[in-house]
Write a protein that holds these residues in place. Structure first.
Motif, PDB file in Angstrom:
ATOM      1  N   TYR A 219      -8.457   3.699  -2.238  1.00 60.36           N
ATOM      2  CA  TYR A 219      -9.371   4.056  -1.125  1.00 60.36           C
ATOM      3  C   TYR A 219      -8.890   5.532  -0.234  1.00 60.36           C
ATOM      4  O   TYR A 219      -7.933   5.385   0.049  1.00 60.36           O
ATOM      5  N   SER A 220      -9.883   6.072   0.285  1.00 61.59           N
ATOM      6  CA  SER A 220      -9.788   6.962   1.251  1.00 61.59           C
ATOM      7  C   SER A 220     -10.291   7.368   2.254  1.00 61.59           C
ATOM      8  O   SER A 220     -11.648   7.399   2.143  1.00 61.59           O
ATOM      9  N   PRO A 221     -10.038   6.961   3.394  1.00 55.21           N
ATOM     10  CA  PRO A 221     -11.163   6.711   4.760  1.00 55.21           C
ATOM     11  C   PRO A 221     -11.285   7.964   5.213  1.00 55.21           C
ATOM     12  O   PRO A 221     -10.882   8.767   4.472  1.00 55.21           O
ATOM     13  N   LEU A 222     -12.543   7.412   5.964  1.00 61.07           N
ATOM     14  CA  LEU A 222     -13.392   8.520   7.064  1.00 61.07           C
ATOM     15  C   LEU A 222     -12.760   8.905   8.451  1.00 61.07           C
ATOM     16  O   LEU A 222     -12.807   9.502   8.692  1.00 61.07           O
ATOM     17  N   GLN A 223     -11.793   7.793   9.007  1.00 62.34           N
ATOM     18  CA  GLN A 223     -11.980   7.878   9.981  1.00 62.34           C
ATOM     19  C   GLN A 223     -10.350   7.290  10.143  1.00 62.34           C
ATOM     20  O   GLN A 223      -9.780   6.676   9.499  1.00 62.34           O
ATOM     21  N   SER A 224      -9.706   8.049  11.400  1.00 62.18           N
ATOM     22  CA  SER A 224      -8.264   7.514  12.051  1.00 62.18           C
ATOM     23  C   SER A 224      -8.502   5.321  11.590  1.00 62.18           C
ATOM     24  O   SER A 224      -9.518   5.234  12.506  1.00 62.18           O
ATOM     25  N   GLY A 225      -7.670   4.161  11.773  1.00 65.65           N
ATOM     26  CA  GLY A 225      -7.408   2.849  11.845  1.00 65.65           C
ATOM     27  C   GLY A 225      -6.184   2.743  10.993  1.00 65.65           C
ATOM     28  O   GLY A 225      -5.453   3.196  10.477  1.00 65.65           O
ATOM     29  N   SER A 226      -6.017   1.373  11.165  1.00 67.68           N
ATOM     30  CA  SER A 226      -5.056   0.566  10.513  1.00 67.68           C
ATOM     31  C   SER A 226      -5.706  -0.315   9.146  1.00 67.68           C
ATOM     32  O   SER A 226      -6.782  -0.792   9.297  1.00 67.68           O
ATOM     33  N   TYR A 227      -5.722  -0.003   8.168  1.00 69.59           N
ATOM     34  CA  TYR A 227      -7.034  -0.080   6.961  1.00 69.59           C
ATOM     35  C   TYR A 227      -4.934  -1.732   6.202  1.00 69.59           C
ATOM     36  O   TYR A 227      -3.843  -0.867   6.573  1.00 69.59           O
ATOM     37  N   TYR A 228      -5.715  -2.378   5.653  1.00 72.08           N
ATOM     38  CA  TYR A 228      -5.033  -2.556   4.907  1.00 72.08           C
ATOM     39  C   TYR A 228      -6.665  -3.786   3.784  1.00 72.08           C
ATOM     40  O   TYR A 228      -7.271  -3.375   3.480  1.00 72.08           O
ATOM     41  N   CYS A 229      -4.885  -3.956   2.469  1.00 74.66           N
ATOM     42  CA  CYS A 229      -6.071  -4.225   1.210  1.00 74.66           C
ATOM     43  C   CYS A 229      -6.085  -5.748   0.799  1.00 74.66           C
ATOM     44  O   CYS A 229      -5.162  -5.843   1.169  1.00 74.66           O
ATOM     45  N   GLU A 230      -6.766  -6.332   0.040  1.00 76.62           N
ATOM     46  CA  GLU A 230      -7.062  -7.548  -0.372  1.00 76.62           C
ATOM     47  C   GLU A 230      -6.683  -7.810  -1.779  1.00 76.62           C
ATOM     48  O   GLU A 230      -7.659  -6.949  -2.081  1.00 76.62           O
ATOM     49  N   ALA A 231      -5.985  -8.098  -1.984  1.00 75.01           N
ATOM     50  CA  ALA A 231      -5.970  -8.473  -3.715  1.00 75.01           C
ATOM     51  C   ALA A 231      -5.971  -9.918  -4.505  1.00 75.01           C
ATOM     52  O   ALA A 231      -5.759 -11.068  -3.575  1.00 75.01           O
ATOM     53  N   GLN A 232      -7.322  -9.907  -4.959  1.00 72.33           N
ATOM     54  CA  GLN A 232      -7.526 -11.303  -5.657  1.00 72.33           C
ATOM     55  C   GLN A 232      -7.108 -11.356  -7.194  1.00 72.33           C
ATOM     56  O   GLN A 232      -7.884 -10.673  -8.044  1.00 72.33           O
ATOM     57  N   ASN A 233      -7.193 -12.599  -7.938  1.00 71.44           N
ATOM     58  CA  ASN A 233      -7.341 -12.870  -9.414  1.00 71.44           C
ATOM     59  C   ASN A 233      -7.514 -14.822  -8.838  1.00 71.44           C
ATOM     60  O   ASN A 233      -7.729 -14.950  -7.893  1.00 71.44           O
ATOM     61  N   LYS A 234      -8.046 -15.331  -9.614  1.00 67.20           N
ATOM     62  CA  LYS A 234      -8.478 -16.604  -9.563  1.00 67.20           C
ATOM     63  C   LYS A 234      -7.928 -17.974  -9.468  1.00 67.20           C
ATOM     64  O   LYS A 234      -7.930 -18.455  -9.453  1.00 67.20           O
ATOM     65  N   HIS A 235      -6.755 -17.388  -9.154  1.00 73.13           N
ATOM     66  CA  HIS A 235      -6.057 -18.390  -8.311  1.00 73.13           C
ATOM     67  C   HIS A 235      -5.511 -17.676  -7.122  1.00 73.13           C
ATOM     68  O   HIS A 235      -4.931 -19.048  -6.471  1.00 73.13           O
ATOM     69  N   GLY A 236      -6.000 -17.027  -6.350  1.00 73.73           N
ATOM     70  CA  GLY A 236      -5.433 -17.006  -5.137  1.00 73.73           C
ATOM     71  C   GLY A 236      -5.437 -15.164  -4.786  1.00 73.73           C
ATOM     72  O   GLY A 236      -5.870 -14.601  -5.601  1.00 73.73           O
ATOM     73  N   SER A 237      -5.378 -15.122  -3.274  1.00 78.90           N
ATOM     74  CA  SER A 237      -5.594 -13.892  -2.733  1.00 78.90           C
ATOM     75  C   SER A 237      -4.896 -13.746  -1.710  1.00 78.90           C
ATOM     76  O   SER A 237      -3.755 -15.002  -1.716  1.00 78.90           O
ATOM     77  N   LEU A 238      -4.304 -11.901  -1.296  1.00 81.15           N
ATOM     78  CA  LEU A 238      -3.237 -12.380  -0.270  1.00 81.15           C
ATOM     79  C   LEU A 238      -3.294 -10.293   0.385  1.00 81.15           C
ATOM     80  O   LEU A 238      -3.608  -9.766  -0.912  1.00 81.15           O
TER      81      LEU A 238
ATOM     82  N   MET B 193       1.126  -1.803   0.525  1.00 86.68           N
ATOM     83  CA  MET B 193      -0.149  -0.145  -0.116  1.00 86.68           C
ATOM     84  C   MET B 193       0.753   0.892   0.087  1.00 86.68           C
ATOM     85  O   MET B 193       2.098   1.575   0.512  1.00 86.68           O
ATOM     86  N   SER B 194       0.432   2.746  -0.812  1.00 86.03           N
ATOM     87  CA  SER B 194       1.376   3.294  -0.413  1.00 86.03           C
ATOM     88  C   SER B 194       0.273   4.267   0.405  1.00 86.03           C
ATOM     89  O   SER B 194      -1.160   4.445  -0.300  1.00 86.03           O
ATOM     90  N   ILE B 195       0.660   6.552   0.966  1.00 90.02           N
ATOM     91  CA  ILE B 195       0.047   6.483   1.290  1.00 90.02           C
ATOM     92  C   ILE B 195      -0.219   8.008   0.679  1.00 90.02           C
ATOM     93  O   ILE B 195       1.411   8.288   0.792  1.00 90.02           O
TER      94      ILE B 195
END
Length: 512
Positions: A346-365, A300-302
């Motif tokens: 994504y633009s968060p509206l609240q403070s906190g820790s955020y993470y993303c999940e990437a997915q294709n047809k072979h799996g996700s991470l 992720m980049s911010i």
């Protein structure tokens, strides 16, 4: 005497009694073919022929039709014109000898056997040629026999099929500028006996590798972790000796097969196979391997937007490496169970820790969580905004208050127009009705009844009456005291409204 008779009775001998004439005294026949021995004979007119047949031994004079070696293979024919014929079927090599025609009459001593008879030679066809030639050279193939056939027409075959596009001259096949396609099995035959072909002759052509190809197993999509085998094939003479595998321009391995166990994304690329023999080398067309794999390197980049009066914005961006490329990104706030957003950013509206999940047809991470703190920015910004708004409000209030005071305290004689007396300021309690007339209000509308900021400039059409006009703060005055006073901007108050002042009215009718 007997010897003299024997010498006289030969083919073509002259005589008016016994004679035999053969159409051919030497015959060349193909092994397995059928041969005919034909001719004519004469005999004394006073003798009657009772039997004719063929023999191979002029001494024993055994009828061939009764010889076990010829049983079922011979036939004899004669006619009234003394023509004779001998048919021998399925000629064998052991049939190669002399054959004689014998005549029997009803007179025991009047018998005849002809010499020297017919000589039969048996041959087979065979192809005579070089066994190996190099591509680009010429080659001649000859259909050979051990004796001379009578007016033969030679037919050539390659791999069992007749050749019609090659040059055939007599018993020879000419190959101009030999190519690898000319390699094969050649045989020949004679017209009328096509079933009696020669033994096959194999012609080999030396040439560099051709038809080099690569196959991949398993076919279809190649997924990370699977095993892939590349197999090559080529056609060359002599056979290919050296095999080399290349990925791009880099040699990776030798051999006829190349196996990649537990294939990885970095194994993707174009693969070729190079084959080499004594006459040259050739490389196959490229086979492309594209390794599919689930998302990797999810990060992720911010970034943030500029400060504004309405707040502070933080933008999060998710990136990853996958094949096929990742299309689905889902955003989560740490500690939550449901997604908070989707898409690449994504633009968060609240403070906190955020993470993303990437997915294709072979799996996700999932990416590592990134803390986002919006509180400090929002308090400072909204505090600054509040102070700014309050400051503006106070400034405007002070400005208008000071202006009002200035107008109230600065009224003087110059504020009055068209009066017979000298004008007095509004707070001079000695002023009376006689003191004012034809005062014209200018510039401003009438202030509210209790406004002390009015001045002589604000009034017009005040008519002097016989009563004394009290000052604006004289609460004993009433509407009966004023004539033709009109309140500027306000309607006339009720008689008990003591807040009205002379500044507020014009043209108010008096009650007497």
């Amino acid at each position: 005497m007997a010897l003299l008779i024997f010498l006289l009775i030969i083919v073509g001998a002259f005589g008016t009694e016994w004679s035999v004439k053969y159409n051919q005294q030497e015959i060349c026949a193909l092994k397995g073919s059928t041969v005919f021995m034909n001719g004519t004979f004469t005999h004394p007119e006073n003798l009657t022929v009772t039997e004719t047949f063929w023999v191979i031994d002029p001494v024993q004079k055994l009828d061939l039709s009764k010889d076990p070696d010829y049983s079922g293979r011979v036939e004899f024919f004669t006619d009234d014109q003394n023509h004779f014929s001998f048919k021998l079927s399925d000629v064998m090599k052991k049939d190669e000898r002399k054959y004689y025609f014998r005549i029997i009459t009803y007179v025991d001593k009047e018998k005849w056997v002809d010499k020297p008879g017919v000589s039969l030679r048996v041959t087979e066809l065979h192809v005579e040629a070089r066994e190996e030639v190099t591509e680009g050279e010429t080659a001649d193939l000859t259909c050979k026999t051990t004796c001379s056939l009578t007016d033969p027409t030679f037919i050539w075959y390659k791999n069992g099929r007749p050749l019609t596009t090659k040059t055939i001259k007599n018993n020879q096949l000419h190959l101009q500028t030999v190519s690898s396609e000319d390699a094969g099995s050649y045989s020949c035959a004679v017209g009328g006996s096509q079933h009696l072909r020669s033994t096959a002759h194999s012609l080999r052509v030396r040439y560099p590798p051709k038809r080099v190809s690569v196959s991949i197993r398993p076919s279809g999509e190649t997924v990370e972790g699977s095993s892939v085998t590349l197999t090559c094939s080529s056609d060359g003479n002599p056979p290919v000796k050296n095999y080399n595998w290349f990925k791009g321009s880099t040699q990776v391995r030798g051999g006829k097969t190349y196996r990649i166990p537990n294939i990885r994304p970095e194994d993707s690329g174009e693969y070729t196979w190079q084959s080499q023999n004594d006459h040259g080398e050739r490389r196959s067309t490229a086979v492309k391997i594209n390794v599919s794999y689930p998302p990797k390197n999810v990060s992720m980049s911010i970034s943030s937007s500029a400060h504004t009066l309405v707040g502070f914005s933080v933008n999060l961006t998710c990136s990853s490496d996958g094949n096929p490329p990742v299309q689905n990104y889902t955003w989560f706030k740490e500690g939550g169970t449901s997604p908070v957003g989707s898409g690449h950013g994504y633009s968060p509206l609240q403070s906190g820790s955020y993470y993303c999940e990437a997915q294709n047809k072979h799996g996700s991470l999932k990416s590592a969580p990134v803390p986002v703190n919006l509180n400090g920015y929002s308090v400072i910004l909204y505090g600054v905004a509040g102070v700014g708004i309050c400051g503006v409000a106070i400034f405007l209030a002070v400005f208008f208050w000071r202006r009002k005071k200035r107008k109230t305290r600065n009224m003087n004689a110059s504020d009055y127009l068209n009066t017979g007396l000298s004008a007095l300021p509004p707070n001079d309690d000695s002023s009376s009705v006689q003191d004012y007339e034809n005062m014209t209000k200018v510039g401003l509308r009438a202030p509210p009844p209790d406004g002390d900021s009015s001045s002589a400039h604000d009034y017009e059409n005040i008519t002097k009456t016989g009563l004394r006009v009290p000052p604006p703060d004289d609460h004993s005055s009433s509407t009966h005291d004023y004539v033709n006073m009109t309140k500027a901007g306000f309607r006339a108050p009720s008689p008990d409204d003591n807040s009205a002042s002379v500044h507020d009215y014009v043209n108010v009718p008096v009650r007497l």
